[in-house]
Design an enzyme around this catalytic site. Structure first.
Site, PDB file in Angstrom:
ATOM      1  N   THR A   1       0.840  -1.195   0.000  1.00  0.00           N
ATOM      2  CA  THR A   1       0.000   0.000   0.000  1.00  0.00           C
ATOM      3  C   THR A   1       0.884   1.258   0.000  1.00  0.00           C
ATOM      4  O   THR A   1       2.034   1.231   0.470  1.00  0.00           O
ATOM      5  CB  THR A   1      -0.936   0.011   1.242  1.00  0.00           C
TER       6      THR A   1
ATOM      7  N   GLU B   1      -6.743  -2.508  -1.628  1.00  0.00           N
ATOM      8  CA  GLU B   1      -7.702  -3.160  -2.528  1.00  0.00           C
ATOM      9  C   GLU B   1      -7.528  -4.681  -2.524  1.00  0.00           C
ATOM     10  O   GLU B   1      -8.065  -5.373  -3.389  1.00  0.00           O
ATOM     11  CB  GLU B   1      -7.516  -2.586  -3.935  1.00  0.00           C
TER      12      GLU B   1
HETATM   13 ZN   LIG Z   1      -8.797   1.793  -7.721  1.00  0.00          ZN
END
Ligand SMILES: [Zn+2]
Length: 260
Positions: free
Chosen positions: A47, A77
């Site tokens: 990240t 995500e």
């Molecule tokens: Zn995205």
């Protein structure tokens, strides 16, 4: 599982990140990339790092439930990637980005699901528009539920694009294809609108899918399901069934059964 070494997979993610950043598919720290290492481990991007400046040794390894096994914090995500791996054993790599043309379509509420270009029909098929879901939450994977078993590339409303593949480069090339396709459709619409290929032409492409390495899971073209354009549409018979459920996945299953 993959015979490619983990080091090569790490380097491939770095290279894909560079290409995505250089092509403007992502800005700042956007986007994420992942690949299966084995039955229960996923290698993914960390990240908060620009995809243009990834480092092979800073990738993150997690299990299929998302538990970190090594490296720092995974992409926010990650739930989207894990959902795809859990639902699709055949998928070994996932790429997510915000390429501007394809994301423009996703933001305007427009799917890329007409049978227009041969390469797209053969290698990707339909590119549906999934509903909006809050990024970095379980909402996002839930929006893909209706399409995940029948499609290889997905527009996510007001967000971006996710593509899958049997390896990293296949998933990445699908991202390139989706963006290139969106650009072409954008230009075609400025010139009066794209023409859908006739049924016979699309059927010939079904056969050709065997020739290409990246065979699309579905043959594409569900654009006019609700408003059938008639015989010119490759899936006219399937779509013009008054009993047909209003559910994309089941329709694709029918089409797949008819062309097998
Ligand atoms: Zn995205």
């Amino acid at each position: 599982m993959s015979s490619i070494s983990e080091e090569t997979l790490r380097q491939t993610i770095v290279e894909i990140g560079r290409r995505m950043y250089a092509k403007g598919f992502v800005a700042a720290n956007d986007g994420n990339i992942s690949v299966r290492l084995d039955d229960n481990r996923i290698l993914t991007t960390p990240t908060g790092v620009s995809k243009g400046y990834l480092e092979a040794e800073k990738m993150v390894v997690v299990d299929l439930q998302g538990k970190p096994l090594s490296g720092g914090r995974p992409s926010t995500e990650l739930p989207l990637h894990l959902f795809i791996y859990q639902e699709r054993p055949d998928v070994h790599a996932v790429v997510h980005a915000h390429p501007p043309f394809a994301t423009g379509f996703a933001t305007a509420g427009l799917a890329l699901d007409k049978c227009v270009l041969a390469e797209v029909i053969v290698t990707i098929g339909t590119i549906p528009l999934a509903a909006y879901g809050t990024p970095s939450t379980e909402e996002l994977p839930n929006t893909l539920k209706a399409y995940i078993h029948t499609c290889e590339a997905f527009l996510m409303a007001n967000h971006g694009v996710v593509t899958v593949g049997k390896d990293l480069m296949e998933a990445y090339f699908k991202m390139e294809r989706v963006e290139h396709y969106a650009k072409i459709i954008f230009i075609a619409r400025a010139l009066g609108g794209e023409r859908v290929l006739p049924k016979e032409a699309v059927e010939k492409l079904y056969d050709l899918r065997e020739v290409y390495g990246e065979k699309s899971l579905n043959p594409g073209c569900y654009a006019c399901y609700h408003e059938c354009i008639g015989e010119a549409c490759s899936n006219h018979e399937v779509k013009y069934d008054p009993q047909a459920p209003d559910y994309f996945g089941e329709i694709v299953e029918k089409v797949l059964a008819s062309v097998r």
